[in-house]
Write a protein that holds these residues in place. Structure first.
Motif, PDB file in Angstrom:
ATOM      1  N   LEU A 134       0.670  -1.109   0.114  1.00 51.72           N
ATOM      2  CA  LEU A 134       0.057   0.019  -0.006  1.00 51.72           C
ATOM      3  C   LEU A 134       0.924   1.384  -0.088  1.00 51.72           C
ATOM      4  CD1 LEU A 134      -2.659  -1.320   2.669  1.00 51.72           C
ATOM      5  CD2 LEU A 134      -3.015  -0.738   0.233  1.00 51.72           C
ATOM      6  N   ALA A 135       2.119   1.275   0.873  1.00 46.91           N
ATOM      7  CA  ALA A 135       2.831   2.442   0.819  1.00 46.91           C
ATOM      8  C   ALA A 135       3.483   2.637  -0.411  1.00 46.91           C
ATOM      9  CB  ALA A 135       3.830   2.286   2.194  1.00 46.91           C
ATOM     10  N   ARG A 136       3.902   1.491  -1.003  1.00 47.09           N
ATOM     11  CA  ARG A 136       4.707   1.552  -2.300  1.00 47.09           C
ATOM     12  C   ARG A 136       3.657   2.239  -3.412  1.00 47.09           C
ATOM     13  NH1 ARG A 136       6.709  -3.054  -2.018  1.00 47.09           N
ATOM     14  NH2 ARG A 136       5.127  -4.175  -3.305  1.00 47.09           N
ATOM     15  N   PHE A 137       2.370   1.727  -3.300  1.00 41.90           N
ATOM     16  CA  PHE A 137       1.419   2.389  -4.319  1.00 41.90           C
ATOM     17  C   PHE A 137       1.246   3.862  -3.997  1.00 41.90           C
ATOM     18  CE2 PHE A 137      -2.701   3.796  -5.416  1.00 41.90           C
ATOM     19  CZ  PHE A 137      -2.855   3.612  -6.568  1.00 41.90           C
ATOM     20  N   VAL A 138       1.343   4.192  -2.847  1.00 44.73           N
ATOM     21  CA  VAL A 138       1.104   5.739  -2.646  1.00 44.73           C
ATOM     22  C   VAL A 138       2.416   6.480  -2.986  1.00 44.73           C
ATOM     23  CG1 VAL A 138       0.706   7.406  -0.805  1.00 44.73           C
ATOM     24  CG2 VAL A 138      -0.619   5.355  -0.822  1.00 44.73           C
ATOM     25  N   ARG A 139       3.307   5.800  -2.686  1.00 48.31           N
ATOM     26  CA  ARG A 139       4.566   6.384  -3.116  1.00 48.31           C
ATOM     27  C   ARG A 139       4.786   6.668  -4.562  1.00 48.31           C
ATOM     28  NH1 ARG A 139       9.788   6.580  -0.028  1.00 48.31           N
ATOM     29  NH2 ARG A 139      11.417   6.597  -1.057  1.00 48.31           N
ATOM     30  N   GLU A 140       4.585   5.646  -5.363  1.00 50.21           N
ATOM     31  CA  GLU A 140       4.923   5.506  -6.807  1.00 50.21           C
ATOM     32  C   GLU A 140       4.136   6.412  -7.480  1.00 50.21           C
ATOM     33  OE1 GLU A 140       5.513   1.578  -8.095  1.00 50.21           O
ATOM     34  OE2 GLU A 140       7.089   1.231  -6.868  1.00 50.21           O
ATOM     35  N   ASN A 141       2.689   6.557  -7.044  1.00 43.10           N
ATOM     36  CA  ASN A 141       1.739   7.242  -7.835  1.00 43.10           C
ATOM     37  C   ASN A 141       1.335   8.627  -7.230  1.00 43.10           C
ATOM     38  OD1 ASN A 141      -0.002   5.147  -9.599  1.00 43.10           O
ATOM     39  ND2 ASN A 141       0.723   4.060  -7.983  1.00 43.10           N
TER      40      ASN A 141
END
Length: 424
Positions: A134-141
């Motif tokens: 979830l954190a990676r999704f927010v970070r990358e997007n």
């Protein structure tokens, strides 16, 4: 119209709600732009490599059930590109009585007799891997999103609800400053700072924080010989006064969780309480009968290098406060025993439901906040009640119920015409 939202806590509900609110900003007809500030005292799990997560940040394996999966899938591409590869689909259920094993495979299920086209799916995943995805999704997007401000390594210290601001402290610099908000979301766990503001502001706010009366430890070991990489295993009476569970992980690992009830802790073998890994390794090698481990020393070192874990349980009579312009969700609202692995799923569902309510109320907080309590309090409290009372603290009675549950489930799958599904 711009609305400033502070989300305290980068756990499952906090991160999913962050993604959902920022996704709303892309909808041209919403009429509202959410400026989201995410505050969490830990590091950004989205910055870790898979190797770093695997080596240093493994947690408990939990079931990602239908309602948790549905919540994740409300964000485009989140499940398919970030979550799907993090867990293991369960295709077999084992129960060990000493060295004897009883097995039920999905392929043995009589689908025609049950009137369905496929067996119920079960997907288990490390809780921290879900958080990292979830954190990676927010970070990358959203890393360059002008409406998103991540504040990791920053603690939420105090809620000044009269001035609608939160005092935060940067852990590394020890700098303290206030951040203003229009909406405050407390997804900050069992010891929630946001929930404290409810206690101070509302004399009619009832919050019951209790213990689950269990002590437990998890270890992560190489898949033993004879253990399926897609099987969930129950280990009743694994040691005197101890119950266990074996859950598969990615990377050829299994998570073995072992626990005891508080009233039996003093009766545990002294070897399991030892700080000497050699003592623990020798005891486990002699007494662990379910299957043979590859490395008893590795098991024992993990065992002695962690404390006995406990967790709390939370009941609240409402999850919102118009006076403080805040809501609580996840463990801050309904922390529960991990016995049925539904805490994370319910937290994810909280974020989904709150996002949907915002849309239904046209982003009117005065309507959305009380509607959230109405929609979620009963389910949250029912969850924690079920998790606590699902298992008996008398080991003999619990063993009988475990056998009954397993046998009844197997019979239901094989000949559902004659046996009803077990209610749990």
């Amino acid at each position: 119209e711009r609305k400033r939202v502070i989300i305290s806590g980068a756990g499952p509900s906090g991160l999913l709600l962050t993604a959902l609110l920022l996704n709303k900003n892309k909808q041209s007809n919403s009429g509202v732009t959410y400026e989201v500030t995410l505050v969490d005292g830990r590091e950004d799990y989205g910055s870790f490599t898979k190797e770093e997560l695997t080596k240093n940040h493994r947690s408990w394996m939990l079931a990602l059930a239908d309602h948790g999966m549905d919540a994740i899938k409300t964000v485009p591409n989140l499940y398919e590109k970030y979550i799907k590869g993090e867990g293991v689909k369960i295709e077999q259920f084992d129960i060990y009585f000493g060295s004897k094993k009883m097995t039920n495979r999905n392929e043995d299920v009589n689908l025609e007799a049950m009137g369905v086209t496929h067996a119920p799916e079960a997907f288990v995943v490390d809780r921290n891997f879900v958080v990292a995805a979830l954190a990676r999704f927010v970070r990358e997007n959203h890393a360059n999103d002008e409406f998103y401000t991540p504040m990791y390594r920053t603690k939420c210290m105090y809620v000044d609800y009269e001035n609608k601001s939160v005092l935060v402290r940067n852990i590394e610099t020890e700098e303290e400053f206030y951040v203003p908000y229009d909406l405050l979301v407390g997804s900050d766990g069992v010891r929630s700072t946001v929930r404290e503001a409810f206690v101070k502001r509302h004399s009619n706010f009832s919050c019951d924080y209790t213990d689950i009366f269990q002590e437990f430890k998890p270890v992560h070991v190489q898949i033993p010989k004879g253990v399926s990489s897609c099987a969930m295993g129950l280990l009743p009476d694994i040691f005197p006064y101890c119950q266990g569970i074996c859950l598969p992980e990615t990377g050829g690992i299994v998570n073995i969780g072992i626990g005891t009830t508080r009233n039996h802790f003093e009766k545990l073998p002294e070897e399991l309480k030892s700080d000497d890994y050699k003592v623990v390794a020798e005891y486990v090698k002699a007494n662990f009968k379910a299957f043979e481990l590859h490395d008893y020393d590795d098991f024992a070192k993990q065992w002695v290098n962690q404390r006995w874990n406990q967790t709390g349980m939370v009941h609240c009579n409402f999850y919102h406060s118009l006076e403080t312009s805040a809501v609580i969700m996840g463990d801050a609202a309904h922390a529960t025993s991990p016995s049925i692995g539904m805490g994370m799923n319910t937290a994810l569902r909280d974020a989904q439901i709150f996002s949907e309510i915002l849309e239904e109320t046209e982003n009117d907080f005065t309507k959305a906040l009380p509607a959230f309590s109405k929609a979620r309090v009963k389910e949250g409290n029912a969850l924690s009640d079920l998790a606590l009372h699902l298992y008996c603290m008398d080991k003999t009675q619990q063993l009988k119920e475990t056998i009954h549950q397993v046998v009844r489930t197997i019979l239901f799958f094989k000949i559902p015409r004659f046996f009803d599904e077990h209610p749990f």
